[in-house]
Design a protein around this motif. Structure first.
Motif, PDB file in Angstrom:
ATOM      1  N   UNK A  62       0.831  -1.196   0.000  1.00  0.00           N
ATOM      2  CA  UNK A  62       0.000   0.000   0.000  1.00  0.00           C
ATOM      3  C   UNK A  62       0.869   1.251   0.000  1.00  0.00           C
ATOM      4  N   UNK A  63       1.934   1.244   0.799  1.00  0.00           N
ATOM      5  CA  UNK A  63       2.816   2.419   0.878  1.00  0.00           C
ATOM      6  C   UNK A  63       3.492   2.695  -0.460  1.00  0.00           C
ATOM      7  N   UNK A  64       4.048   1.654  -1.079  1.00  0.00           N
ATOM      8  CA  UNK A  64       4.752   1.849  -2.350  1.00  0.00           C
ATOM      9  C   UNK A  64       3.769   2.231  -3.454  1.00  0.00           C
ATOM     10  N   UNK A  65       2.588   1.593  -3.464  1.00  0.00           N
ATOM     11  CA  UNK A  65       1.565   1.946  -4.458  1.00  0.00           C
ATOM     12  C   UNK A  65       1.159   3.408  -4.310  1.00  0.00           C
ATOM     13  N   UNK A  66       1.000   3.865  -3.064  1.00  0.00           N
ATOM     14  CA  UNK A  66       0.654   5.267  -2.831  1.00  0.00           C
ATOM     15  C   UNK A  66       1.758   6.186  -3.342  1.00  0.00           C
ATOM     16  N   UNK A  67       3.022   5.761  -3.161  1.00  0.00           N
ATOM     17  CA  UNK A  67       4.144   6.554  -3.671  1.00  0.00           C
ATOM     18  C   UNK A  67       4.144   6.642  -5.185  1.00  0.00           C
ATOM     19  N   UNK A  68       3.858   5.512  -5.854  1.00  0.00           N
ATOM     20  CA  UNK A  68       3.811   5.503  -7.318  1.00  0.00           C
ATOM     21  C   UNK A  68       2.680   6.397  -7.825  1.00  0.00           C
ATOM     22  N   UNK A  69       1.513   6.274  -7.192  1.00  0.00           N
ATOM     23  CA  UNK A  69       0.372   7.106  -7.599  1.00  0.00           C
ATOM     24  C   UNK A  69       0.657   8.585  -7.320  1.00  0.00           C
ATOM     25  N   UNK A  70       1.363   8.868  -6.219  1.00  0.00           N
ATOM     26  CA  UNK A  70       1.735  10.260  -5.931  1.00  0.00           C
ATOM     27  C   UNK A  70       2.632  10.811  -7.037  1.00  0.00           C
ATOM     28  N   UNK A  71       3.527   9.969  -7.580  1.00  0.00           N
ATOM     29  CA  UNK A  71       4.377  10.404  -8.693  1.00  0.00           C
ATOM     30  C   UNK A  71       3.523  10.699  -9.924  1.00  0.00           C
ATOM     31  N   UNK A  72       2.533   9.827 -10.175  1.00  0.00           N
ATOM     32  CA  UNK A  72       1.635  10.073 -11.300  1.00  0.00           C
ATOM     33  C   UNK A  72       0.928  11.415 -11.150  1.00  0.00           C
ATOM     34  N   UNK A  73       0.406  11.672  -9.955  1.00  0.00           N
ATOM     35  CA  UNK A  73      -0.317  12.928  -9.733  1.00  0.00           C
ATOM     36  C   UNK A  73       0.619  14.127  -9.719  1.00  0.00           C
ATOM     37  N   UNK A  74       1.865  13.944  -9.281  1.00  0.00           N
ATOM     38  CA  UNK A  74       2.821  15.049  -9.342  1.00  0.00           C
ATOM     39  C   UNK A  74       3.055  15.461 -10.792  1.00  0.00           C
ATOM     40  N   UNK A  75       3.220  14.452 -11.675  1.00  0.00           N
ATOM     41  CA  UNK A  75       3.357  14.768 -13.095  1.00  0.00           C
ATOM     42  C   UNK A  75       2.110  15.435 -13.648  1.00  0.00           C
ATOM     43  N   UNK A  76       0.934  14.957 -13.220  1.00  0.00           N
ATOM     44  CA  UNK A  76      -0.318  15.521 -13.704  1.00  0.00           C
ATOM     45  C   UNK A  76      -0.524  16.949 -13.226  1.00  0.00           C
ATOM     46  N   UNK A  77      -0.392  17.179 -11.914  1.00  0.00           N
ATOM     47  CA  UNK A  77      -0.668  18.528 -11.392  1.00  0.00           C
ATOM     48  C   UNK A  77       0.381  19.527 -11.867  1.00  0.00           C
TER      49      UNK A  77
END
Length: 502
Positions: A62-77
């Motif tokens: 869950x922690x690593x998945x959240x980190x990966x998704x945070x990277x996706x959203x960082x690129x998006x925002x």
């Protein structure tokens, strides 16, 4: 009489001043209003929904998945923070795609986003009814009445003035964050990370089993478990991309839009890390129990303070759901309004209130559509006869929630593509803010969103949602091909796109 001008495969009708006066918006939002809009839209995902990922990835997954998704959203925002002040129109995602990929690309992107914004409030209001029902003991057969009441109340708050809407957004967002901060402080002195957060193991059949003594592996399901958890981690950030929909109601969009969305994202990253760390670590709870809980934050409060204050804590926990419900209703109205004003949807939907200058027709229409979809699913499945849990999770969750997330992922891919195309083909557009991640950040967004979609499709239940999204988009595309493309209107988004055509 309006003149018609053909441009490629579409035709534009010019409209007089009166048309746009009937569709006027009022500028009000500053940086903190935009911050609250971004945080408020997402915050319900920190109260519930994200925790189901423990059953597919364990705590480490869950922690690593959240980190990966945070990277996706960082690129998006970061991409959105560049595009929104350069193209400061209410259309947001549709506007970005319209300028970069033409009217068909703009409309299809708008359709994907429309699925998300019409259905996400419906998902959230079912969670609200579940919380409310567990607190009051309300008969599940009465839930549709509760849905209608919540829609009516928060539509009214959104319709009766943009200032009132933003003030409510700021207040409920601050209360929601306050609730989370109280939980973090309380949980720090009641946590045993190894014993409770690491109490998930992989059984002989590959499914999650509870480890009575805890202290299991961080990644009980390996790398595949991490990837399978990506769709659940999306709930920690879903809908932050709605901030640019406030462009024409922002006092200074070129300055405040990038600051508001990036500040909101930073707030959500901190909150996401704290909730993923602390909620499963509370003694007496654990990752295994949270993996199937509909109210993980409330479970944490109960473990710390006991059942005596359950009713009060339950009411307090509703604030996060209410914050997201209110702010996404706002986004829904602006998204429908922008596509309607430009003629992609029937133009009558974009008329704003004569006194309050809010897109009341668009908001009411989107809300009615969401309610109709909910009621159809409700009655097809026996009108709540399966019980509260079945309604909230198996039916609404599997169908509406997955439809909303599917539409969101597709819109993210289109927005990131828009960013790349604009960078390459229109480098001379004024950009008050430039993404520090540039094209590589947008490419990362596309890759992670595509992988997330792939792993969502591994769930056989998800195909129900996919089928309905495909039908939704097919009907929309057929309407545009036969009617809509011949009735486009020179709105601000369309004028900008034509003036800056590469």
């Amino acid at each position: 009489m309006a003149e018609t001008k053909k441009v490629g495969s579409v035709a534009y009708a010019t409209r007089d001043k009166d048309y746009f006066e009937k569709r006027g918006l009022q500028r009000y939002a500053g940086i903190w209003s935009l911050w609250a809009l971004g945080v408020g839209a997402v915050i319900s995902g920190h109260f519930s929904g994200w925790n189901f990922g423990f059953m597919t990835g364990g705590w480490g997954g869950m922690l690593v998945a959240a980190g990966i998704i945070a990277i996706m959203y960082l690129g998006l925002v970061s991409s959105i923070a560049e595009m929104s002040p350069a193209l400061p129109h209410t259309g947001a995602a549709y506007s970005f795609a319209r300028t970069s990929m033409g009217p068909w690309g703009g409309f299809i992107t708008g359709l994907f986003e429309n699925v998300e914004y019409v259905l996400t409030p419906a998902v959230i209001v079912t969670f609200i009814s579940g919380y409310f029902g567990s607190i009051t003991g309300m008969d599940t057969a009465l839930y549709p009445i509760l849905w209608i009441v919540f829609y009516a109340v928060f539509l009214a708050l959104n319709i009766y003035g943009v200032a009132l809407s933003y003030k409510v957004t700021l207040v409920v967002t601050l209360i929601s964050l306050g609730v989370l901060v109280v939980f973090w402080i309380s949980a720090i002195t009641h946590m045993d990370f190894g014993r409770w957060a690491l109490n998930i193991g992989a059984g002989p059949d590959g499914k999650a089993v509870e480890l009575p003594e805890g202290n299991g592996e961080w990644f009980p399901f390996g790398w595949q478990g991490v990837l399978a958890t990506l769709p659940f981690a999306v709930w920690l950030f879903l809908a932050i991309e709605q901030v640019p929909l406030a462009a024409e109601e922002s006092v200074d969009p070129k300055r405040d839009l990038p600051r508001g969305i990036l500040l909101a994202f930073a707030t959500l990253v901190l909150s996401a890390f704290m909730i993923v760390l602390l909620n499963p670590s509370v003694m007496g709870i654990g990752s295994f129990a949270l993996g199937s809980s509909l109210e993980p934050l409330l479970d944490g409060f109960r473990a710390i303070y006991g059942d005596a204050g359950a009713t009060v804590l339950g009411i307090v926990a509703l604030t996060g759901l209410i914050a997201s419900f209110h702010t996404i209703l706002y986004a829904q109205g602006r998204q429908v309004y922008s596509l309607s004003r430009a003629g992609y949807f029937p133009s009558a939907l974009s008329v704003t209130h004569s006194a309050y200058k809010t897109p009341h027709v668009a908001m009411i229409s989107g809300a009615l559509l969401g309610l109709v979809v909910m009621l159809v699913i409700w009655f097809v499945n026996g009108g709540g006869g399966g019980g509260e849990t079945q309604l909230g999770d198996d039916i609404i969750g599997v169908v509406l929630l997955n439809m909303a997330v599917f539409g969101a992922m597709l819109s993210y891919i289109m927005q990131a593509l828009s960013f790349i195309i604009l960078r390459r083909n229109q480098p001379n557009i004024e950009r008050p803010f430039r993404s520090p991640l540039g094209i590589p950040g947008a490419v990362l967004t596309i890759i992670i969103a595509a992988v997330t979609l792939f792993y969502q499709l591994q769930d056989p239940n998800f195909f129900k949602g996919v089928i309905w999204v495909v039908l939704w988009c097919a009907v929309g595309i057929a309407y545009f091909a036969v009617i809509g493309r011949h009735k486009l209107i020179m709105s601000p988004e369309e004028e900008f796109a034509l003036e800056h055509k590469a």
